[in-house]
Scaffold this active site. Structure first.
Site, PDB file in Angstrom:
ATOM      1  CG  HIS A 201      -2.598  -0.098   0.829  1.00  0.00           C
ATOM      2  ND1 HIS A 201      -3.248  -0.194   1.533  1.00  0.00           N
ATOM      3  CD2 HIS A 201      -2.889   0.023  -0.467  1.00  0.00           C
ATOM      4  CE1 HIS A 201      -4.412  -0.386   1.048  1.00  0.00           C
ATOM      5  NE2 HIS A 201      -4.228  -0.355  -0.126  1.00  0.00           N
TER       6      HIS A 201
ATOM      7  CB  CYS B  55      -5.367  -8.082 -18.484  1.00  0.00           C
ATOM      8  SG  CYS B  55      -5.784 -10.146 -18.077  1.00  0.00           S
TER       9      CYS B  55
END
Ligand code: PEP
Ligand code: MG
Length: 761
Positions: free
Chosen positions: A357, A669
Site C-alpha cells: 500500500h 491484462c
C-alpha cells in the site's frame, strides 16, 4: 567426518532455531567448527565492490569480525573467489597469494581450506576453515564444505545481511522500484512501535480489555478519517480509496471477533491484537501471487497503527523548511500525512514490495518510492538522499556531479508529468492514427477510483479473489452482489471484465486450502477448481448477473481454461444461472463471455471456441510462466524470466492471427501491458487493447501517443527475428531513446534498469 548428511542436518536444524540472521551465521560457523573439529571457521560476504567482509568467525580475533574487509581479489580468500574453486593448503603462509591481516591474528593457523559461496552464477562469499596444524584437509572434509557452502549461499542470498552488506559499499543502496520519479531531500527516520514484538500476557480484567478494544477501534477509525482528510484535501482524490481497505479491515466482523476471542481466552489487548493481525497477515503472506502477498503489509500496517494508538503514540508532525524523504521499515499513511504539503520528496522502505500500500499510495500521490532496501545502518536524520524510484536506487550523501546529474533528471521528470497531465482526457492513439483502448486491472475496492482518475476506459481484469480471501468462509450471494455492484456502478457505461474465482495454485483460501499437490501450478486451480465446486461458481455467477442489473456492463472472464469441455460446462452453468434468475422474476441479459489465454494449450484451441465466446484476454503472466517453464516468483530463476522472449512474442502473434481470422476481440491484462518495451512490440504485432494497473495508464498512453505504428511494426518484426530477449529489449529501448522518450526509463547513466517487473497488477 563420517556422517556428512547427519552433520549437515544438524547444522541446518540448529540454524533454523535462530531468529535473527546474524545469530544464524554465528551458529553456522560455530556448528561447523564443532562438527569438523577445526580451530577456525569464518564466513566472508562480498559487497558490491567485490570486497570481502568477515561476517562471522569462530576462532579468529573477535575484534576482526564485521570490521575486516579484504580488498577484491586479495589473499587466499580473494583467490577462492576469483577462481571459484576450493583452495586447500597445508601451510597457508607459504602460498604466494597469502595476505596477512594483523587484526585477525591468524598467524597461529596453518592449515587452510576455503570454498566459494555462489548464487545465481556470482560469488557472494567464501567459507573458510583453518587449523593450527600444518595439514591439508581431507577430500571428505573439503567435499563437506563444498556441500555446506551450496546450502549457505542460498541462506545468505535470501538474508537481509547480504543486502545490507551489498548496500554498505559505496553509498548506493539498491531496492525495488515502488513509485517512479526522482526525489532529492533530507532523510527523516520513521521509527514506530512494532506490534510483532509484543508478547502474550495475562489479561487482568476481560470486561475492561473489551471496552478498551472498542474505544481503541473508534479512536483509530477517527484517526484514519483525519489522515484521509489531511491527504486528500491537499493532494489527490485518488488516494481516498486507499483508506477504504484499512477501514474495511477495522469493520470486518471476523477480524474483530478474532481479537475479542483472544481477550476472552485470557490474552491482554496488545497480545490479542498481535495474534489476530499475524493470523490474517500470514494468510496473505503465504500466497505466491505477489499482488495478494503484498496485502499482508497492509494488515501489518493497520496492526502497528492500532498498537501505537494504544500506546498513545501518533506520528509526530514534521516541522521542516526543507524537502523530506521518509525512511523506515514501513511507512504508514499517518507518517505521510504528518509531512507538510509539498514537502514530501520521496519514500524509502526497508521492507515491502512494489505492490504494497505504501507503494500504491506513493504512486497515487506522485511521490517517488524505493522499497525493500534492507536496513540502511549508516543512515540518520538529515542525511542528503537522492531517491531514484525508476531504477529502485537510493544515493546517500551524493557528490556534486551525481547531484547535478539527478537534478537534470528531475527537470526531465517534471516535463514528463506535465505531458501526462495534458493528455489525461485524450485517447491513446499513435502519431499515425492507430487507436489503443486502455483498461485498468483492479482487485480491491480501494483500486476503483485511481483507474477512473487515470482515464481507464473500463476494467480489463477484476480479480474476484479478494472478497473471498478476506473472509473466514465463502461469501454469500448477497455479499458478493454488494461488492461487485460497487465496481460495476463506478464504471457505468464502460465494460468491466469480471473474472470468476481464480484460486488454487498460488492463491489459497484460508478456509478451503488446496493442499498436498506435488505441482500446484499444474493442479486444481482456476476454472478446474470452480467447475468441480459448481455450487460456488453458481453463487458467484448469479451474484455477478444480479449486480449488473440495470447497468449491463458485465463481461465474464474465465481463468485457466485449457479444454473445450470446461468452456461447455461453464456455458451450461451460465444458462442455468440465467434461467434461475429469470424464474425468480429478474429480466436478465446474457453477459458477454470470454476466456483468459494463460495455458499454452488454449492457443491452438481458439478456433474451436470461436462460436462459444465473445472475447479473449491474454494473461501474459501465466502464459509466459507456462511457455518458459519459469516461475518469476521463484528467486532462483526470476532473473531468467523476461516476457519479451521470442517464444512469448511468437505465441502472441499466433493468438492475434487466429483471433483476427475468427473475428474475436482480444486484449492483454498481464504485466506486459505496463512494460513500455513490451507495449511497443504488442502494438506492432497488432494488439489494440491493454489492461494495466491504474497508475501505469498515463505513461503508457504518452508512449503510444508519441510513436508511429509503423515504427512499432518494424521493431516487432525485427524482434521476431532475434533469439535473445536482452537484445530485443535493448533494441526497443534505444529506439525509444532516439524518439526522445527517455523519460519512460528515466534513470541516471549509472542507474539500473527501471523496475518493470512489478506484480501481476
Ligand atoms: C495473468 O496470468 O497474466 C493474469 C493477469 O492473471 P493473474 O491474476 O494470475 O496474474
Ligand atoms: Mg493468471
Amino acid at each position: 567426518m563420517t556422517d556428512v548428511i547427519h552433520q549437515l542436518a544438524r547444522i541446518v536444524q540448529t540454524v533454523a532455531l535462530a531468529e535473527q540472521p546474524i545469530d544464524q551465521v554465528n551458529l553456522v560457523v560455530e556448528s561447523i567448527s564443532t562438527g569438523m573439529a577445526v580451530d577456525v571457521c569464518s564466513l566472508y560476504l562480498a559487497n558490491s565492490r567485490g570486497e570481502m567482509l568477515l561476517l562471522a568467525s569462530h576462532g579468529l580475533a573477535a575484534g576482526a569480525v564485521r570490521s575486516v574487509r579484504i580488498p577484491p581479489g586479495k589473499g587466499l580468500v580473494g583467490l577462492v573467489a576469483t577462481s571459484r574453486h576450493p583452495v586447500n593448503l597445508a601451510d597457508a603462509e607459504s602460498h604466494p597469494a597469502f595476505y596477512y591481516i594483523a587484526e585477525t591474528e591468524e598467524e597461529r593457523f596453518h592449515g587452510f581450506c576455503g570454498v566459494p559461496l555462489v548464487h545465481t552464477g556470482k560469488v557472494i562469499g567464501v567459507l573458510v576453515v583453518q587449523g593450527r596444524e600444518s595439514r591439508q584437509f581431507s577430500e571428505e572434509e573439503q567435499g563437506f564444505l563444498v556441500t555446506l557452502a551450496a546450502h549457505l549461499a542460498l541462506l545468505l542470498a535470501n538474508s537481509p545481511l547480504a543486502r545490507d552488506e551489498i548496500n554498505q559499499g559505496n553509498g548506493r543502496i539498491s531496492g525495488i522500484s515502488g513509485a517512479p520519479g526522482i526525489g532529492i531531500g533530507l532523510s527523516r527516520l520513521c521509527d514506530h512501535g512494532e506490534l510483532y514484538a509484543v508478547a502474550n500476557a495475562p489479561c487482568e480484567d476481560v470486561a475492561e480489555a473489551l471496552r478498551d478494544w472498542h474505544d481503541l477501534l473508534a479512536a483509530v477509525r477517527h484517526e484514519i478519517e483525519q489522515e484521509q482528510q489531511a491527504i486528500t484535501a491537499d493532494l489527490s482524490d485518488s488516494v481516498a480509496g486507499i483508506f477504504s481497505a484499512y477501514t474495511m479491515l477495522l469493520a470486518d466482523p471476523v477480524f474483530l471477533g478474532h481479537v475479542e476471542k483472544g481477550i476472552i481466552e485470557g490474552n491482554w489487548l496488545p497480545g490479542a491484537i498481535r495474534q489476530a493481525i499475524q493470523h490474517f497477515a500470514e494468510l496473505f503472506r503465504a500466497m505466491d501471487d505477489p499482488y495478494l502477498q503484498a496485502r499482508h503489509e497492509d494488515i501489518h500496517h493497520i496492526g502497528n497503527k492500532l498498537y501505537n494508538s494504544w500506546r498513545g503514540k501518533r506520528a509526530p508532525a514534521v516541522h521542516t523548511d526543507g524537502r523530506v524523504v521518509l525512511v523506515g521499515a514501513q511507512i504508514s499513511v499517518s507518517e505521510i500525512a504528518a509531512v507538510p504539503t509539498g514537502m514530501l520528496e520521496a519514500i524509502v522502505c526497508f521492507e515491502g514490495s512494489s505492490l504494497s500500500h505504501t507503494a500504491v499510495l506513493a504512486n497515487a500521490l506522485g511521490v517517488p518510492a524505493v522499497m525493500g532496501t534492507g536496513v540502511i545502518r549508516s543512515l540518520s536524520n538529515d542525511c542528503l538522499l537522492i531517491v531514484d524510484g525508476n531504477s529502485g536506487q537510493v544515493m546517500l550523501n551524493p557528490g556534486e556531479s551525481l547531484l547535478a546529474e539527478y537534478r537534470k533528471l528531475e527537470d526531465d521528470q517534471r516535463f514528463l508529468v506535465k505531458q501526462l497531465e495534458q493528455i489525461r482526457e485524450l485517447p491513446a492513439v499513435t502519431t499515425d492514427g492507430a487507436e489503443v483502448t486502455l483498461y485498468t486491472n483492479t482487485g480491491l475496492l480501494a483500486d476503483i477510483s485511481p483507474g477512473l482518475l487515470n482515464g481507464a476506459q473500463g476494467v480489463g481484469l477484476y480479480r474476484t479473489e479478494i472478497p473471498f480471501m478476506i473472509r473466514s468462509s465463502f461469501p454469500s450471494e448477497e455479499e458478493q452482489v454488494e461488492v461487485y455492484r460497487q465496481v460495476l456502478k463506478a464504471y457505468q457505461g464502460k465494460p468491466v471484465h469480471m473474472r470468476t474465482l481464480d484460486i488454487g495454485g498460488d492463491k489459497q483460501l484460508p478456509y478451503f486450502p488446496v493442499e498436498n499437490e506435488e505441482n500446484p501450478a499444474l493442479g486444481w486451480r482456476g476454472i478446474r477448481f470452480t467447475l468441480d465446486n459448481s455450487q460456488l461458481l453458481m453463487t458467484q455467477v448469479r451474484a455477478m448477473i444480479r449486480a449488473t442489473e440495470g447497468l449491463d456492463n458485465l463481461r465474464i472472464l474465465l481463468p485457466m481454461v485449457s479444454s473445450t469441455g470446461e468452456l461447455d460446462d461453464f456455458r451450461n452453468l451460465l444458462d442455468d444461472a440465467i434461467a434461475q434468475l429469470q424464474s425468480e422474476g429478474m429480466s436478465v441479459k446474457r453477459p458477454a463471455l470470454g476466456v483468459m489465454i494463460e495455458v499454452p494449450a488454449a492457443i491452438s484451441q481458439i478456433p474451436f471456441w470461436a462460436d462459444k465466446i465473445d472475447f479473449i484476454s491474454i494473461g501474459s503472466n501465466d502464459l509466459s510462466q507456462y511457455l518458459l517453464a519459469l516461475d518469476r516468483n521463484n528467486p532462483r530463476v526470476a532473473a531468467r524470466y523476461d516476457h519479451v522472449h521470442p517464444a512469448v512474442l511468437l505465441e502472441i502473434r499466433r493468438i492475434l492471427q487466429t483471433t483476427a481470422e475468427h473475428g474475436i476481440p482480444v486484449s492483454l491484462c498481464g504485466e506486459m501491458a505496463s512494460d513500455p518495451v513490451a507495449v511497443v512490440l504488442l502494438i506492432g504485432l497488432g494488439l489494440r487493447t491493454l489492461s494495466m494497473s491504474a497508475t501505469k495508464i498515463p505513461r503508457i498512453k504518452w508512449l503510444i501517443r508519441s510513436i508511429p505504428l509503423s515504427t512499432a511494426q518494424q521493431l516487432s518484426s525485427d524482434a521476431l527475428k532475434c533469439g535473445y530477449p536482452a537484445d530485443i529489449r535493448s533494441r526497443v529501448e534505444s529506439a525509444l531513446h532516439m524518439a526522445g522518450l527517455q523519460e519512460l526509463f528515466n534513470r541516471s547513466a549509472a542507474g539500473g534498469r527501471a523496475g518493470q517487473r512489478g506484480g501481476p497488477n
